[in-house]
Design a protein around this motif. Structure first.
Motif, mmCIF file in Angstrom:
data_model
loop_
_atom_site.group_PDB
_atom_site.id
_atom_site.type_symbol
_atom_site.label_atom_id
_atom_site.label_comp_id
_atom_site.label_asym_id
_atom_site.label_seq_id
_atom_site.Cartn_x
_atom_site.Cartn_y
_atom_site.Cartn_z
ATOM 1 N N ASP A 43 0.837 -1.203 0.000
ATOM 2 C CA ASP A 43 0.000 0.000 0.000
ATOM 3 C C ASP A 43 0.871 1.252 0.000
ATOM 4 O O ASP A 43 0.610 2.218 -0.722
ATOM 5 N N THR A 44 1.932 1.232 0.802
ATOM 6 C CA THR A 44 2.821 2.396 0.856
ATOM 7 C C THR A 44 3.527 2.626 -0.486
ATOM 8 O O THR A 44 3.631 3.760 -0.952
ATOM 9 N N LEU A 45 3.973 1.534 -1.117
ATOM 10 C CA LEU A 45 4.650 1.693 -2.404
ATOM 11 C C LEU A 45 3.702 2.280 -3.443
ATOM 12 O O LEU A 45 4.087 3.138 -4.240
ATOM 13 N N ALA A 46 2.438 1.836 -3.411
ATOM 14 C CA ALA A 46 1.450 2.364 -4.360
ATOM 15 C C ALA A 46 1.284 3.875 -4.138
ATOM 16 O O ALA A 46 1.258 4.659 -5.079
ATOM 17 N N ARG A 47 1.223 4.274 -2.872
ATOM 18 C CA ARG A 47 1.084 5.708 -2.572
ATOM 19 C C ARG A 47 2.314 6.483 -3.046
ATOM 20 O O ARG A 47 2.214 7.601 -3.552
ATOM 21 N N MET A 48 3.497 5.874 -2.863
ATOM 22 C CA MET A 48 4.730 6.548 -3.277
ATOM 23 C C MET A 48 4.774 6.747 -4.796
ATOM 24 O O MET A 48 5.177 7.805 -5.284
ATOM 25 N N LEU A 49 4.351 5.736 -5.540
ATOM 26 C CA LEU A 49 4.359 5.873 -7.002
ATOM 27 C C LEU A 49 3.345 6.926 -7.450
ATOM 28 O O LEU A 49 3.619 7.711 -8.350
ATOM 29 N N GLU A 50 2.189 6.936 -6.798
ATOM 30 C CA GLU A 50 1.189 7.950 -7.153
ATOM 31 C C GLU A 50 1.730 9.357 -6.891
ATOM 32 O O GLU A 50 1.532 10.259 -7.678
ATOM 33 N N PHE A 51 2.418 9.478 -5.781
ATOM 34 C CA PHE A 51 2.992 10.771 -5.401
ATOM 35 C C PHE A 51 4.061 11.210 -6.403
ATOM 36 O O PHE A 51 4.328 12.388 -6.550
ATOM 37 N N SER A 52 4.675 10.212 -7.084
ATOM 38 C CA SER A 52 5.730 10.513 -8.057
ATOM 39 C C SER A 52 5.154 10.650 -9.453
ATOM 40 O O SER A 52 5.826 10.365 -10.441
ATOM 41 N N HIS A 53 3.873 11.008 -9.519
ATOM 42 C CA HIS A 53 3.218 11.348 -10.783
ATOM 43 C C HIS A 53 3.005 10.177 -11.740
ATOM 44 O O HIS A 53 2.879 10.401 -12.943
ATOM 45 N N VAL A 54 3.027 8.947 -11.252
ATOM 46 C CA VAL A 54 2.646 7.836 -12.138
ATOM 47 C C VAL A 54 1.129 7.961 -12.300
ATOM 48 O O VAL A 54 0.398 7.972 -11.311
ATOM 49 N N GLU A 55 0.682 8.090 -13.556
ATOM 50 C CA GLU A 55 -0.739 8.430 -13.778
ATOM 51 C C GLU A 55 -1.700 7.358 -13.288
ATOM 52 O O GLU A 55 -2.749 7.641 -12.741
ATOM 53 N N CYS A 56 -1.338 6.105 -13.547
ATOM 54 C CA CYS A 56 -2.261 5.031 -13.175
ATOM 55 C C CYS A 56 -1.505 3.970 -12.363
ATOM 56 O O CYS A 56 -0.596 3.322 -12.883
ATOM 57 N N VAL A 57 -1.846 3.864 -11.089
ATOM 58 C CA VAL A 57 -1.211 2.850 -10.244
ATOM 59 C C VAL A 57 -2.300 1.835 -9.870
ATOM 60 O O VAL A 57 -3.229 2.162 -9.139
ATOM 61 N N ILE A 58 -2.178 0.632 -10.402
ATOM 62 C CA ILE A 58 -3.193 -0.391 -10.119
ATOM 63 C C ILE A 58 -2.758 -1.189 -8.887
ATOM 64 O O ILE A 58 -1.623 -1.668 -8.825
ATOM 65 N N ARG A 59 -3.663 -1.287 -7.911
ATOM 66 C CA ARG A 59 -3.389 -2.115 -6.731
ATOM 67 C C ARG A 59 -4.053 -3.454 -6.987
ATOM 68 O O ARG A 59 -5.274 -3.531 -7.039
#
Ligand code: ARG
Length: 416
Positions: A43-59
């Motif tokens: 969950d934390t990694l997904a949040r980190m990628l989203e914060f780094s402007h990855v447009e679509c982060v699928i969990r």
């Protein structure tokens, strides 16, 4: 910049679509503490990628929904629901688990066969990969498929149908070889670039064990597997007791007690896991993780609540102060705090590059320490001539703390 809470400073990863495969319990069994780390870290990694402007982060919760255990569960369900037409899809779950990829298996195996990757070995159909003696078994001797087969098919689906550029798998370190062989087979097939750092990219994020006080795998007294839900309930229960003990004036509403004990209890369990390097084993200890002193979520949430109360006590409209005030760093402890605040983007980038959330925890803990032991101990805020500047430093601190809490999946509270 930080005060506005915008992530424009965050690194820009060269990826638009990423997937984090995490949590992934086997649904025929109880979700246990072994899945705790995967869920929290993923969950934390997904949040980190989203914060780094990855447009679509699928969990993606790649649940184990086939195999022997699952067959047993189906048998049980048929006994319980003899007329399956009356069972809605919602009753049996809404998930893209292992079985979803079944229809893709024959096609993927055929493609691998056409590329000359599949060999016969002792009646099984296998793939050899570089640097590993044992082969990857794609089809068992009895013609059945296994965990490898599903992952061969799911990775194909993710790359070709879902067009993902970065796929991150979060499991215990014991599965490292599984993923190493999977990615190598894909490289052999030319389906992933030879350069491991080029995109599309696959990464296995491994983590160590959760241990009990005896130094062995965490189990209950009767040596059963510890259920995740029991752990979280217990953390919440203990926090609730602590809040009730402190609430001598009885001015907390029932709802506030519930919400706060949940935020602190769950936050404490998450933080205790995230603060150590994920590759290391750690000992699960309620007393330690719920301690309000030391490197715990409880201490950090306290610090946050205390700074919020300093701002409240000033009686100033902080939005107004932000619009018109200026930060001046004359005192050495103001400078220490200011410098630490400015390091946040750099620390975040490092945590992101290495996919190591513990960097963020260490930063957050040091921030709370510098604020409390240096700045607040030596620089009076409310009523001082430097009040405006110091209130802005308080506001910047809580803003950065909230960013960190958010990235770590911890809910912040305004009083504790
Ligand atoms: N269900 C597996 C387990 O409990 C984890 C699945 C991880 N994801 C994957 N694509 N293999 O160990």
């Amino acid at each position: 910049m930080l005060i506005d809470g915008i992530n424009s400073w965050a690194p820009r990863l060269p990826v638009k679509r990423a997937l984090i495969d995490f949590s992934s319990p086997n649904i025929a069994k109880e979700m246990h503490v072994g899945h705790l780390r995967s869920t929290i870290i993923g969950d934390t990694l997904a949040r980190m990628l989203e914060f780094s402007h990855v447009e679509c982060v699928i969990r993606r919760n790649h649940v184990g929904d086939w195999g022997t255990q699952f067959g047993m569960l189906i048998t049980y369900l048929f006994e319980k629901f003899p007329n399956p037409d009356n069972v809605s899809e919602a009753d049996i779950g809404d998930l893209q688990g292992e079985s979803f990829y079944n229809p893709y298996i024959p096609g993927v195996l055929e493609k691998l066969d056409n590329l000359g990757l599949i060999e016969e070995s002792d009646g099984a159909r296998v793939i050899y990969v570089e640097g590993v003696d044992i082969p990857l078994i794609a089809v068992k001797r009895d013609g059945g498929y296994n965990y490898f087969t599903t992952d061969l098919a799911s990775l194909w689906y993710r790359l070709n149908e879902e067009k993902l550029e970065w796929i991150v798998y979060v499991t215990d370190i014991g599965q490292q070889q599984h993923f190493d062989m999977l990615f190598k087979a894909y490289r052999r097939a030319g389906w992933l670039p030879k350069d491991e750092n080029a995109y599309p990219k696959c990464t296995h994020i491994g983590f160590g064990l959760v241990l009990g006080e005896d130094g062995k795998r965490f189990r209950t007294r009767s040596s059963e597997v510890v259920r995740l839900v029991d752990l979280l309930d217990e953390a919440k229960r203990r926090c609730k007791i602590a809040i009730l003990e402190r609430d001598t004036t009885k001015d907390w509403s029932e709802e506030e007690i519930e919400k706060t004990s949940e935020a602190v209890g769950y936050g404490a369990v998450k933080y205790a896991d995230l603060k150590i390097n994920r590759l290391t084993n750690y000992t699960f200890n309620f007393d330690q993780m719920l301690n309000d002193k030391g490197n715990t979520a409880v201490y950090l949430l306290y610090a946050h609540a205390r700074i919020c109360s300093i701002i409240r006590k000033s009686g100033k409209d902080i939005e107004e102060v932000k619009r018109n005030g200026k930060i001046v760093l004359d005192h050495e402890d103001e400078r220490a705090l200011g410098l630490h605040l400015l390091q946040f983007p750099e620390v975040f980038e490092e945590a992101c590059t290495n996919l190591l959330p513990n960097f963020l925890c260490e930063y957050l803990y040091n921030l709370a320490e510098i604020f409390t032991k240096k700045f607040y101990a030596n620089c009076q805020v409310v009523g001082s001539p430097e009040e405006t500047s110091r209130l802005l430093l308080c506001e910047a601190t809580v803003t950065v703390m909230r960013h960190c809490f958010y990235l770590l999946g911890i809910e912040h509270v305004y009083r504790l």
